[in-house]
Design a protein around this motif. Sequence first.
Motif, mmCIF file in Angstrom:
data_model
loop_
_atom_site.group_PDB
_atom_site.id
_atom_site.type_symbol
_atom_site.label_atom_id
_atom_site.label_comp_id
_atom_site.label_asym_id
_atom_site.label_seq_id
_atom_site.Cartn_x
_atom_site.Cartn_y
_atom_site.Cartn_z
ATOM 1 N N SER A 34 -25.374 -6.027 1.145
ATOM 2 C CA SER A 34 -25.250 -4.699 1.754
ATOM 3 C C SER A 34 -23.894 -4.533 2.425
ATOM 4 C CB SER A 34 -26.371 -4.485 2.769
ATOM 5 O OG SER A 34 -27.638 -4.577 2.154
ATOM 6 N N TYR A 35 -23.449 -5.573 3.140
ATOM 7 C CA TYR A 35 -22.122 -5.520 3.762
ATOM 8 C C TYR A 35 -21.033 -5.495 2.702
ATOM 9 C CZ TYR A 35 -18.283 -6.741 6.925
ATOM 10 O OH TYR A 35 -17.108 -6.746 7.639
ATOM 11 N N LEU A 36 -21.273 -6.208 1.601
ATOM 12 C CA LEU A 36 -20.304 -6.217 0.510
ATOM 13 C C LEU A 36 -20.095 -4.813 -0.048
ATOM 14 C CD1 LEU A 36 -18.555 -7.906 -1.461
ATOM 15 C CD2 LEU A 36 -20.588 -8.149 -2.894
ATOM 16 N N MET A 37 -21.156 -4.000 -0.093
ATOM 17 C CA MET A 37 -21.020 -2.623 -0.557
ATOM 18 C C MET A 37 -20.030 -1.855 0.308
ATOM 19 S SD MET A 37 -25.045 -1.775 -1.273
ATOM 20 C CE MET A 37 -24.765 -0.011 -1.504
ATOM 21 N N VAL A 38 -20.084 -2.079 1.629
ATOM 22 C CA VAL A 38 -19.173 -1.405 2.560
ATOM 23 C C VAL A 38 -17.728 -1.827 2.293
ATOM 24 C CG1 VAL A 38 -18.535 -1.173 4.994
ATOM 25 C CG2 VAL A 38 -20.946 -1.172 4.327
ATOM 26 N N ILE A 39 -17.512 -3.133 2.129
ATOM 27 C CA ILE A 39 -16.163 -3.646 1.910
ATOM 28 C C ILE A 39 -15.628 -3.214 0.554
ATOM 29 C CG2 ILE A 39 -14.757 -5.727 1.766
ATOM 30 C CD1 ILE A 39 -15.824 -5.116 4.553
ATOM 31 N N LEU A 40 -16.467 -3.294 -0.464
ATOM 32 C CA LEU A 40 -16.039 -2.918 -1.810
ATOM 33 C C LEU A 40 -15.568 -1.475 -1.873
ATOM 34 C CD1 LEU A 40 -18.647 -4.573 -4.222
ATOM 35 C CD2 LEU A 40 -16.202 -5.041 -4.111
ATOM 36 N N ASP A 41 -16.288 -0.581 -1.201
ATOM 37 C CA ASP A 41 -15.937 0.832 -1.283
ATOM 38 C C ASP A 41 -14.643 1.156 -0.562
ATOM 39 O OD1 ASP A 41 -18.095 1.441 -2.844
ATOM 40 O OD2 ASP A 41 -18.610 3.229 -1.712
ATOM 41 N N ASN A 42 -14.165 0.230 0.255
ATOM 42 C CA ASN A 42 -12.866 0.423 0.877
ATOM 43 C C ASN A 42 -11.738 -0.016 -0.046
ATOM 44 O OD1 ASN A 42 -10.944 1.013 2.863
ATOM 45 N ND2 ASN A 42 -11.035 -1.056 3.686
ATOM 46 N N SER A 43 -11.992 -1.039 -0.885
ATOM 47 C CA SER A 43 -10.924 -1.582 -1.728
ATOM 48 C C SER A 43 -11.017 -1.153 -3.185
ATOM 49 C CB SER A 43 -10.923 -3.116 -1.658
ATOM 50 O OG SER A 43 -12.147 -3.639 -2.123
ATOM 51 N N ILE A 44 -12.238 -0.802 -3.645
ATOM 52 C CA ILE A 44 -12.419 -0.486 -5.054
ATOM 53 C C ILE A 44 -11.621 0.752 -5.468
ATOM 54 C CG2 ILE A 44 -14.407 1.078 -4.879
ATOM 55 C CD1 ILE A 44 -15.666 -0.478 -7.180
ATOM 56 N N VAL A 45 -11.328 1.595 -4.478
ATOM 57 C CA VAL A 45 -10.640 2.848 -4.776
ATOM 58 C C VAL A 45 -9.147 2.649 -5.057
ATOM 59 C CG1 VAL A 45 -10.006 3.441 -2.398
ATOM 60 C CG2 VAL A 45 -10.498 5.265 -4.028
ATOM 61 N N PHE A 46 -8.561 1.537 -4.582
ATOM 62 C CA PHE A 46 -7.112 1.375 -4.692
ATOM 63 C C PHE A 46 -6.634 1.317 -6.135
ATOM 64 C CE2 PHE A 46 -7.607 -0.046 -0.281
ATOM 65 C CZ PHE A 46 -6.564 0.638 0.313
ATOM 66 N N THR A 47 -7.305 0.542 -6.987
ATOM 67 C CA THR A 47 -6.869 0.448 -8.376
ATOM 68 C C THR A 47 -7.134 1.733 -9.144
ATOM 69 O OG1 THR A 47 -8.930 -0.787 -8.665
ATOM 70 C CG2 THR A 47 -6.889 -2.037 -8.762
ATOM 71 N N GLY A 48 -8.001 2.592 -8.627
ATOM 72 C CA GLY A 48 -8.287 3.858 -9.290
ATOM 73 C C GLY A 48 -7.462 5.026 -8.795
ATOM 74 N N LEU A 49 -6.615 4.817 -7.761
ATOM 75 C CA LEU A 49 -5.872 5.933 -7.176
ATOM 76 C C LEU A 49 -4.964 6.662 -8.174
ATOM 77 C CD1 LEU A 49 -4.952 4.629 -3.593
ATOM 78 C CD2 LEU A 49 -6.541 6.465 -4.198
ATOM 79 N N PRO A 50 -4.199 5.950 -9.015
ATOM 80 C CA PRO A 50 -3.388 6.695 -9.994
ATOM 81 C C PRO A 50 -4.227 7.568 -10.911
ATOM 82 C CG PRO A 50 -2.615 4.426 -9.823
ATOM 83 C CD PRO A 50 -3.902 4.503 -9.060
ATOM 84 N N GLN A 51 -5.399 7.078 -11.326
ATOM 85 C CA GLN A 51 -6.287 7.854 -12.186
ATOM 86 C C GLN A 51 -6.862 9.052 -11.436
ATOM 87 O OE1 GLN A 51 -10.285 6.510 -13.982
ATOM 88 N NE2 GLN A 51 -8.765 5.646 -15.397
ATOM 89 N N ILE A 52 -7.201 8.860 -10.160
ATOM 90 C CA ILE A 52 -7.715 9.965 -9.341
ATOM 91 C C ILE A 52 -6.646 11.040 -9.178
ATOM 92 C CG2 ILE A 52 -8.529 10.605 -7.037
ATOM 93 C CD1 ILE A 52 -9.776 7.824 -6.828
ATOM 94 N N ARG A 53 -5.412 10.613 -8.914
ATOM 95 C CA ARG A 53 -4.312 11.579 -8.756
ATOM 96 C C ARG A 53 -4.123 12.399 -10.023
ATOM 97 N NH1 ARG A 53 1.090 8.759 -7.248
ATOM 98 N NH2 ARG A 53 0.677 7.859 -9.304
ATOM 99 N N SER A 54 -4.210 11.733 -11.173
ATOM 100 C CA SER A 54 -4.044 12.430 -12.442
ATOM 101 C C SER A 54 -5.204 13.385 -12.722
ATOM 102 C CB SER A 54 -3.930 11.400 -13.569
ATOM 103 O OG SER A 54 -3.882 12.027 -14.828
ATOM 104 N N ASP A 55 -6.433 12.946 -12.420
ATOM 105 C CA ASP A 55 -7.612 13.759 -12.726
ATOM 106 C C ASP A 55 -7.752 14.960 -11.799
ATOM 107 O OD1 ASP A 55 -8.190 11.985 -14.694
ATOM 108 O OD2 ASP A 55 -9.896 11.038 -13.682
ATOM 109 N N MET A 56 -7.396 14.791 -10.507
ATOM 110 C CA MET A 56 -7.717 15.808 -9.516
ATOM 111 C C MET A 56 -6.490 16.458 -8.876
ATOM 112 S SD MET A 56 -11.090 14.049 -7.778
ATOM 113 C CE MET A 56 -11.723 15.643 -7.274
ATOM 114 N N GLY A 57 -5.294 16.069 -9.307
ATOM 115 C CA GLY A 57 -4.085 16.748 -8.852
ATOM 116 C C GLY A 57 -3.696 16.505 -7.413
ATOM 117 N N PHE A 58 -3.987 15.327 -6.870
ATOM 118 C CA PHE A 58 -3.618 15.003 -5.496
ATOM 119 C C PHE A 58 -2.111 14.814 -5.366
ATOM 120 C CE2 PHE A 58 -8.081 13.828 -4.839
ATOM 121 C CZ PHE A 58 -8.278 14.185 -3.510
ATOM 122 N N SER A 59 -1.570 15.219 -4.218
ATOM 123 C CA SER A 59 -0.199 14.843 -3.860
ATOM 124 C C SER A 59 -0.232 13.419 -3.321
ATOM 125 C CB SER A 59 0.345 15.789 -2.796
ATOM 126 O OG SER A 59 -0.393 15.643 -1.576
#
Length: 409
Positions: A34-59
């Motif tokens: 359960s604690y791992l879920m909390v930690i993962l959701d903080n770091s799992i997003v980093f490798t996906g940030l370029p894809q998120i920026r491309s998909d959703m138009g973030f600055s």
Amino acid sequence: MTTTALRASAPASEGRPEGTPVHATLILTIICVSYLMVILDNSIVFTGLPQIRSDMGFSETGLSWITNAYVLVFGGLLLLGARAGDLFGHRRVFLFSLVVFSLTSLLVGAAQTQWWLIGARAIQGISAAVLAPSALSLLTRSFAEGRARNRAMAAYSAVAGLGAAFGLVVGGLVADLISWRAGFFLNVPVGVVMMVLALRFLPGTERRQGRFDIAGAVLATLGSTALVLGIVEAADFGWTAVLTLVPLVAGVVMLGLFVQVERRAAQPLVPLRLFASRERSGAYLARMLYMGAMMGFFFTAQFVQSVYHWTPLQAGLAFLPMTLVNFVFAVQVPRLLERVARPPVLLTGVVLTTLGMAWLSRLDLQPPYLTGVALPMVLIGAGQGLTLAPRTPGPDRAWSTPCTRSAAH
């Protein structure tokens, strides 16, 4: 870890039904996953940030708030979450936070707009701020003081470092093979399984009398958020711009008011007398600085995608040297601490991490992966593995955190 030891630490007065079998390994697994879920959701997003920026138009600035929204709310409400466990019962609060965390993970994965994504991440941070201290409190109540609890605490602490590193690998894997959304959807079935197991096996805990320090929680959250907003705006407008100075000044003022509120509150979130101990204050400061430094390190995932033009999967696999070394050192720490005092172990870990970060700071536009990224990660992984357990205080130690002793204060 024996059944006898567990029963000694979870008396019937705390709500565990008499005669219910206690499974030490299973209880530790529920808490750590359960604690791992909390930690993962903080770091799992980093490798996906370029894809998120491309998909959703973030600055670039807007993209940083995908992480900031989660981390700031989590940090600002962490102590309030611990207090909620004291007042309503840690097992009950733990289960409620698991439900909310799983649902908000679903919302993050399904986000269609920028405000939807950032808002869901903020709500996710609120549930994480309740889940994390409740998990720690359940752990200390489930394992008898001594070797059993020390080993359980070491496992819990290792989850923090391993989860952060493993999240980068998982994030890259699912982003490349499926989508950045898949990592968040994965939390839903895992959360459901943890809820079912928690209802069956976690010991009950009593409710205590008391009240919330709402003013302290609001000031701490808004003050830290304003400071980060000022720092983020400085990247676009400079340190002397009005859009930078206003939130910075507001943040300092609100954090100053927070100290005054805590000084006068009957049941403060942060009893200021905690900082009278030099050892305790030093531990808090060291943890804050260490984790702050590691947050910057995670943006290496964006570096390898931008400079090497690697896929999210390749970026995630690039962190394997750190993940594997972290695991090797983390599993040895409990035995090491039985033979060596904590300060030398902690100091060695901090030195190794510092050397790795200094090496990594020398990155230029064409660094070889092996010497520019991989070898520094090996040092950082070893440092993390050695430092996270010694820096995670338990209730039987002089530098216990408010999360595990809030009722006593």
